[in-house]
Design a protein around this motif. Structure first.
Motif, PDB file in Angstrom:
ATOM      1  N   ALA A 143       0.861  -1.187   0.000  1.00  0.00           N
ATOM      2  CA  ALA A 143       0.000   0.000   0.000  1.00  0.00           C
ATOM      3  C   ALA A 143       0.900   1.241   0.000  1.00  0.00           C
ATOM      4  CB  ALA A 143      -0.902   0.000   1.220  1.00  0.00           C
ATOM      5  N   TYR A 144       0.339   2.361  -0.429  1.00  0.00           N
ATOM      6  CA  TYR A 144       1.107   3.607  -0.504  1.00  0.00           C
ATOM      7  C   TYR A 144       0.319   4.688   0.217  1.00  0.00           C
ATOM      8  CZ  TYR A 144       4.023   7.299  -2.593  1.00  0.00           C
ATOM      9  OH  TYR A 144       4.898   8.359  -2.792  1.00  0.00           O
ATOM     10  N   THR A 145       0.839   5.120   1.374  1.00  0.00           N
ATOM     11  CA  THR A 145       0.130   6.094   2.198  1.00  0.00           C
ATOM     12  C   THR A 145       1.092   7.199   2.636  1.00  0.00           C
ATOM     13  OG1 THR A 145      -1.263   4.304   3.056  1.00  0.00           O
ATOM     14  CG2 THR A 145      -1.304   6.410   4.251  1.00  0.00           C
ATOM     15  N   ASP A 146       0.679   8.437   2.429  1.00  0.00           N
ATOM     16  CA  ASP A 146       1.484   9.588   2.852  1.00  0.00           C
ATOM     17  C   ASP A 146       2.924   9.506   2.342  1.00  0.00           C
ATOM     18  OD1 ASP A 146      -0.696  10.633   4.227  1.00  0.00           O
ATOM     19  OD2 ASP A 146      -0.174   9.566   6.082  1.00  0.00           O
ATOM     20  N   GLY A 147       3.049   9.098   1.090  1.00  0.00           N
ATOM     21  CA  GLY A 147       4.364   9.087   0.463  1.00  0.00           C
ATOM     22  C   GLY A 147       5.244   7.913   0.832  1.00  0.00           C
ATOM     23  N   LYS A 148       4.700   6.894   1.523  1.00  0.00           N
ATOM     24  CA  LYS A 148       5.522   5.744   1.905  1.00  0.00           C
ATOM     25  C   LYS A 148       4.808   4.436   1.560  1.00  0.00           C
ATOM     26  CE  LYS A 148       8.595   5.721   4.847  1.00  0.00           C
ATOM     27  NZ  LYS A 148       9.479   5.532   6.040  1.00  0.00           N
ATOM     28  N   PHE A 149       5.613   3.444   1.151  1.00  0.00           N
ATOM     29  CA  PHE A 149       5.074   2.115   0.902  1.00  0.00           C
ATOM     30  C   PHE A 149       5.025   1.332   2.214  1.00  0.00           C
ATOM     31  CE2 PHE A 149       6.815   3.255  -3.256  1.00  0.00           C
ATOM     32  CZ  PHE A 149       5.768   2.889  -4.090  1.00  0.00           C
ATOM     33  N   HIS A 150       4.020   0.492   2.352  1.00  0.00           N
ATOM     34  CA  HIS A 150       3.973  -0.384   3.526  1.00  0.00           C
ATOM     35  C   HIS A 150       3.160  -1.621   3.178  1.00  0.00           C
ATOM     36  CE1 HIS A 150      -0.231   0.834   4.571  1.00  0.00           C
ATOM     37  NE2 HIS A 150       0.142   1.970   4.010  1.00  0.00           N
ATOM     38  N   TYR A 151       3.403  -2.696   3.935  1.00  0.00           N
ATOM     39  CA  TYR A 151       2.734  -3.981   3.729  1.00  0.00           C
ATOM     40  C   TYR A 151       1.856  -4.273   4.934  1.00  0.00           C
ATOM     41  CZ  TYR A 151       6.036  -4.779  -0.075  1.00  0.00           C
ATOM     42  OH  TYR A 151       6.768  -4.672  -1.234  1.00  0.00           O
ATOM     43  N   GLU A 152       0.680  -4.841   4.656  1.00  0.00           N
ATOM     44  CA  GLU A 152      -0.280  -5.052   5.731  1.00  0.00           C
ATOM     45  C   GLU A 152      -0.511  -6.518   6.068  1.00  0.00           C
ATOM     46  OE1 GLU A 152      -3.739  -2.915   4.512  1.00  0.00           O
ATOM     47  OE2 GLU A 152      -2.836  -0.945   4.908  1.00  0.00           O
ATOM     48  N   GLY A 153       0.115  -7.447   5.321  1.00  0.00           N
ATOM     49  CA  GLY A 153      -0.068  -8.864   5.608  1.00  0.00           C
ATOM     50  C   GLY A 153       0.507  -9.224   6.974  1.00  0.00           C
ATOM     51  N   ASP A 154      -0.263  -9.932   7.796  1.00  0.00           N
ATOM     52  CA  ASP A 154       0.225 -10.240   9.143  1.00  0.00           C
ATOM     53  C   ASP A 154       0.800 -11.648   9.211  1.00  0.00           C
ATOM     54  OD1 ASP A 154      -1.924 -12.006   9.367  1.00  0.00           O
ATOM     55  OD2 ASP A 154      -3.183 -10.533  10.384  1.00  0.00           O
ATOM     56  N   ALA A 155       1.511 -11.915  10.307  1.00  0.00           N
ATOM     57  CA  ALA A 155       2.212 -13.184  10.468  1.00  0.00           C
ATOM     58  C   ALA A 155       1.247 -14.360  10.590  1.00  0.00           C
ATOM     59  CB  ALA A 155       3.124 -13.110  11.687  1.00  0.00           C
ATOM     60  N   GLU A 156       0.061 -14.135  11.130  1.00  0.00           N
ATOM     61  CA  GLU A 156      -0.899 -15.212  11.309  1.00  0.00           C
ATOM     62  C   GLU A 156      -1.297 -15.832   9.973  1.00  0.00           C
ATOM     63  OE1 GLU A 156      -3.100 -18.059  12.990  1.00  0.00           O
ATOM     64  OE2 GLU A 156      -1.681 -16.707  13.980  1.00  0.00           O
ATOM     65  N   TYR A 157      -1.390 -14.988   8.959  1.00  0.00           N
ATOM     66  CA  TYR A 157      -1.715 -15.485   7.614  1.00  0.00           C
ATOM     67  C   TYR A 157      -0.629 -16.435   7.121  1.00  0.00           C
ATOM     68  CZ  TYR A 157      -2.897 -15.262   2.609  1.00  0.00           C
ATOM     69  OH  TYR A 157      -3.224 -15.575   1.324  1.00  0.00           O
ATOM     70  N   PHE A 158       0.645 -16.100   7.401  1.00  0.00           N
ATOM     71  CA  PHE A 158       1.754 -16.979   7.025  1.00  0.00           C
ATOM     72  C   PHE A 158       1.689 -18.287   7.803  1.00  0.00           C
ATOM     73  CE2 PHE A 158       3.203 -13.987   4.242  1.00  0.00           C
ATOM     74  CZ  PHE A 158       4.515 -14.135   3.822  1.00  0.00           C
ATOM     75  N   ARG A 159       1.320 -18.200   9.061  1.00  0.00           N
ATOM     76  CA  ARG A 159       1.201 -19.408   9.878  1.00  0.00           C
ATOM     77  C   ARG A 159       0.167 -20.370   9.262  1.00  0.00           C
ATOM     78  NH1 ARG A 159       2.666 -19.804  15.044  1.00  0.00           N
ATOM     79  NH2 ARG A 159       2.732 -17.528  15.192  1.00  0.00           N
ATOM     80  N   GLN A 160      -0.951 -19.802   8.794  1.00  0.00           N
ATOM     81  CA  GLN A 160      -2.016 -20.615   8.226  1.00  0.00           C
ATOM     82  C   GLN A 160      -1.615 -21.262   6.898  1.00  0.00           C
ATOM     83  OE1 GLN A 160      -5.296 -17.889   7.924  1.00  0.00           O
ATOM     84  NE2 GLN A 160      -5.390 -17.531  10.134  1.00  0.00           N
ATOM     85  N   SER A 161      -0.686 -20.625   6.183  1.00  0.00           N
ATOM     86  CA  SER A 161      -0.297 -21.149   4.865  1.00  0.00           C
ATOM     87  C   SER A 161       0.906 -22.080   4.929  1.00  0.00           C
ATOM     88  CB  SER A 161       0.015 -19.989   3.916  1.00  0.00           C
ATOM     89  OG  SER A 161       1.172 -19.291   4.338  1.00  0.00           O
ATOM     90  N   ALA A 162       1.552 -22.202   6.074  1.00  0.00           N
ATOM     91  CA  ALA A 162       2.801 -22.957   6.180  1.00  0.00           C
ATOM     92  C   ALA A 162       2.641 -24.409   5.745  1.00  0.00           C
ATOM     93  CB  ALA A 162       3.343 -22.872   7.604  1.00  0.00           C
ATOM     94  N   ILE A 163       1.614 -25.093   6.261  1.00  0.00           N
ATOM     95  CA  ILE A 163       1.418 -26.500   5.932  1.00  0.00           C
ATOM     96  C   ILE A 163       1.173 -26.679   4.438  1.00  0.00           C
ATOM     97  CG2 ILE A 163      -0.163 -28.458   6.200  1.00  0.00           C
ATOM     98  CD1 ILE A 163       1.779 -28.208   8.475  1.00  0.00           C
ATOM     99  N   GLU A 164       0.458 -25.723   3.821  1.00  0.00           N
ATOM    100  CA  GLU A 164       0.195 -25.821   2.387  1.00  0.00           C
ATOM    101  C   GLU A 164       1.490 -25.746   1.579  1.00  0.00           C
ATOM    102  OE1 GLU A 164      -2.492 -26.476   0.342  1.00  0.00           O
ATOM    103  OE2 GLU A 164      -3.153 -27.224   2.301  1.00  0.00           O
ATOM    104  N   PHE A 165       2.421 -24.908   1.994  1.00  0.00           N
ATOM    105  CA  PHE A 165       3.710 -24.859   1.298  1.00  0.00           C
ATOM    106  C   PHE A 165       4.423 -26.211   1.418  1.00  0.00           C
ATOM    107  CE2 PHE A 165       3.361 -20.159   1.491  1.00  0.00           C
ATOM    108  CZ  PHE A 165       3.708 -19.873   0.183  1.00  0.00           C
ATOM    109  N   ARG A 166       4.371 -26.793   2.590  1.00  0.00           N
ATOM    110  CA  ARG A 166       4.978 -28.121   2.752  1.00  0.00           C
ATOM    111  C   ARG A 166       4.285 -29.134   1.847  1.00  0.00           C
ATOM    112  NH1 ARG A 166       3.141 -32.563   5.652  1.00  0.00           N
ATOM    113  NH2 ARG A 166       4.761 -34.112   6.167  1.00  0.00           N
ATOM    114  N   ASN A 167       2.947 -29.094   1.782  1.00  0.00           N
ATOM    115  CA  ASN A 167       2.200 -30.063   0.978  1.00  0.00           C
ATOM    116  C   ASN A 167       2.466 -29.929  -0.514  1.00  0.00           C
ATOM    117  OD1 ASN A 167       1.112 -31.032   3.330  1.00  0.00           O
ATOM    118  ND2 ASN A 167      -0.854 -29.958   3.097  1.00  0.00           N
TER     119      ASN A 167
END
Length: 616
Positions: free
Chosen positions: A233-257
């Motif tokens: 996202a781009y807010t007030d002249g700066k880029f930033h990411y909003e994806g949180d760590a919990e989402y990565f936790r939920q996808s971990a097993i799928e990457f292994r699979n």
């Protein structure tokens, strides 16, 4: 235990983004230079990832090559920066993690802007610097251009027996920028000698997992994945990411699979994201077998949606004499005189009306809007100019897709006058691409592919003209540019105005063997001031002394000066009709009466010549 031996039986967690953290700390310059000026900060980031569970960290050298450091005046510090980065990473690792020397891709959506020879030289220099520091492996990451990655991978494989990780970046789920499937690309990289093959950057877990469903387990290598945290996202002249760590936790097993054995993070990821992966996958064995699924791919229609109502201009001008006329869109909102001119030119029997794209960098009524209205109201074929100046690559593709939707298939691709010459000298001149690249990209749309290689589901039907400036010191070099434009896909050419019979003969001799036809430009002069301005101030236009003197002798009689301008143009039409099938008349100052008269004269002249040739 070596890195590859560990991968045989375990999933290894890698680190995440370096640049994201540095950017969040306020750094917005050359991240790689910080290896020299802020080494403790770099070390602390490495240690944070190791503390989060990373067993493989990468050196802070993604862009530490000659070509990218050159942007900051640091091209002579390649060795110093890479050596420092490797030492910092090894100091942070302290036998707790492997250290991979990272080398990032250079080519983006314009692969031809940087030659492979330049890339090879830059790559070898950086590779040797990292190998001298005894890193545990080499990580080649974020390669959009498969040809580039294949080239540098072959060099690296020849120079070292260390493990090599080779990762491409996807254009969309399942395919690369050149439409190669991810499965085919990774198989090629494995064949060249990569020990680990995979994908990183651009996409988050969702699209990476969808892509990996189509990828079989490699025969001899291992799979890797380094997803982005989210779309930035781009807010007030700066880029930033909003994806949180919990989402990565939920996808971990799928990457292994999906068979991933090396799993890390790319843009937007932090130690929290890596900890999420580590918490879930630590101690789990990798899978040994998997089933693959095909990626659903939209097929490109073989036939354009809006087939041409008329043959393209390059075919017309090859078969018979043709006249086209430029009528610039107005600078003001009142378009009544413009449409009067378009209707009069239609009655004069011209083949097309050409509409400039904010000529001389001054804003005018949108030429695509006027082109559509001209076509609807008069039936006249619009030839729309498209410049590289005003739109970035996103805007250019959007604009062209809009032209396709409107059925405006005739385009003149031009660079465009720089913004500083126009009404807004402080405006930006974009120039994401050159006119050569723009021609190639338009022709790519005709194949049903976007500028980035995405499938558009349908083919466009553009006919593309290239600009030709014959008023240069070296006509040979100018013709060389035309030949290069033909290589990029130009169908025909439209020239700047010529103001002497001698120049017409010179140009004809220079272009007679070209594979693409030329519309020769002619423009009636309105007076002495007009002639002097064009000669002295407008790029690409030169007027002979004799013509300027003729116009100067009538500077106090505007009506007679206009008549003299018409007379000069008619004499040039007589000469041009003997040499060229295509005549391009340029309307001065919306004085369309002049080009209507000249269009009628040109038609009569070419008809007279045809009858003469038939009786000869």
């Amino acid at each position: 235990m070596s890195f590859l031996n560990k991968l045989k039986n375990e999933i290894i967690i890698a680190d995440g983004a370096m640049g994201t953290l540095l950017y969040s700390y306020g750094t917005d310059s050359c991240f790689e230079e910080l290896n020299l000026s802020q080494s403790e900060q770099i070390q602390h980031i490495h240690e944070a990832y190791i503390g989060a569970g990373a067993e493989l960290i990468q050196t802070n050298t993604y862009a530490a090559n000659y070509l990218k450091l050159q942007r900051y005046g640091l091209e002579d510090s390649v060795k110093e920066i890479n050596s420092a980065a490797a030492r910092i990473a090894k100091k942070a690792a302290k036998e707790r993690a492997y250290v991979a020397g990272t080398i990032g891709g250079i080519r983006g959506f314009k692969p031809n802007m940087i030659t492979l020879e330049e890339i090879k030289r830059s790559f070898r220099e950086q590779l040797y610097c990292l190998l001298l520091e005894n890193v545990d492996g080499i990580l080649l990451e974020t390669y959009y251009d498969l040809e580039e990655l294949e080239t540098v991978l072959a060099i690296a494989r020849k120079e070292t027996d260390l493990p090599i990780i080779a990762q491409v970046s996807l254009q969309e789920a399942g395919v690369l920028q050149n439409q190669t499937s991810i499965a085919d690309a990774l198989a090629k990289l494995e064949g060249i000698g990569a020990d680990v093959v995979g994908i990183n950057c651009r996409l988050g877990p969702h699209h990476m997992l969808k892509t990996l469903e189509s990828v079989p387990l490699p025969k001899h290598a291992y799979l890797s994945a380094y997803p982005n945290a989210s779309i930035p996202a781009y807010t007030d002249g700066k880029f930033h990411y909003e994806g949180d760590a919990e989402y990565f936790r939920q996808s971990a097993i799928e990457f292994r699979n999906q068979g991933v054995r090396l799993l890390g993070g790319c843009c937007g990821t932090t130690p929290d994201h890596i900890k999420a992966f580590s918490d879930v996958l630590k101690g789990l064995p990798p899978i040994e077998e998997k089933e693959t699924k095909a990626i659903n791919k939209v097929m490109v229609s073989e036939k354009p949606s809006s087939s041409r109502e008329l043959p393209p201009l390059q075919d017309i001008v090859r078969e018979r004499p043709s006249v086209i006329v430029e009528l610039d869109p107005p600078r003001k909102l009142d378009t009544s005189r413009f449409f009067e001119g378009a209707k009069a030119l239609k009655e004069a029997g011209i083949d097309s009306i050409t509409l400039a794209d904010n000529s001389l960098a001054s804003p005018r009524v949108c030429n695509s809007a006027l082109g559509y209205l001209v076509k609807q109201q008069t039936g006249l074929r619009p030839l729309v100019h498209v410049t590289c100046r005003d739109r970035n690559i996103i805007g250019l593709q959007s604009h062209l897709m809009g032209l396709h939707a409107l059925g405006l298939n005739d385009i003149l691709a031009v660079t465009g006058d720089p913004a500083r010459v126009g009404d807004f000298p402080g405006a930006s001149s974009v120039y994401d691409v050159s006119s050569f690249e723009l021609i190639s990209m338009i022709k790519q749309l005709n194949e049903g592919l976007s500028f980035s290689g995405k499938d558009l589901g349908q083919k466009a039907a553009f006919s593309v003209a290239g600009a030709f400036n014959p008023n240069v010191r070296s006509l040979e070099k100018a013709v060389g540019r035309l030949e290069k434009k033909i290589e990029h896909g130009a169908d025909y050419f439209i020239s700047q105005p010529v103001f002497s019979e001698e120049k017409l003969l010179e140009v004809h001799e220079a272009v007679k063997d070209l594979k693409a036809p030329v519309y020769i430009g002619l423009m009636p002069l309105t007076g002495s001031r007009n002639a002097e301005f064009l000669h002295n101030e407008v790029p690409g236009i030169k007027i002979s002394d004799s013509i300027r003197n003729r116009m100067a002798s009538l500077k106090d009689d505007p009506a007679q000066a206009g008549a003299e301008g018409i007379a000069i143009a008619k004499s040039l039409i007589d000469a041009a009709a003997e040499l060229f099938n295509g005549i391009y008349l340029i309307t001065p100052f919306m004085r369309y009466e002049m080009t209507v008269e000249l269009s009628n004269y040109a038609r009569e002249t070419t008809e007279r010549l045809s009858r003469r040739k038939q009786h000869a």
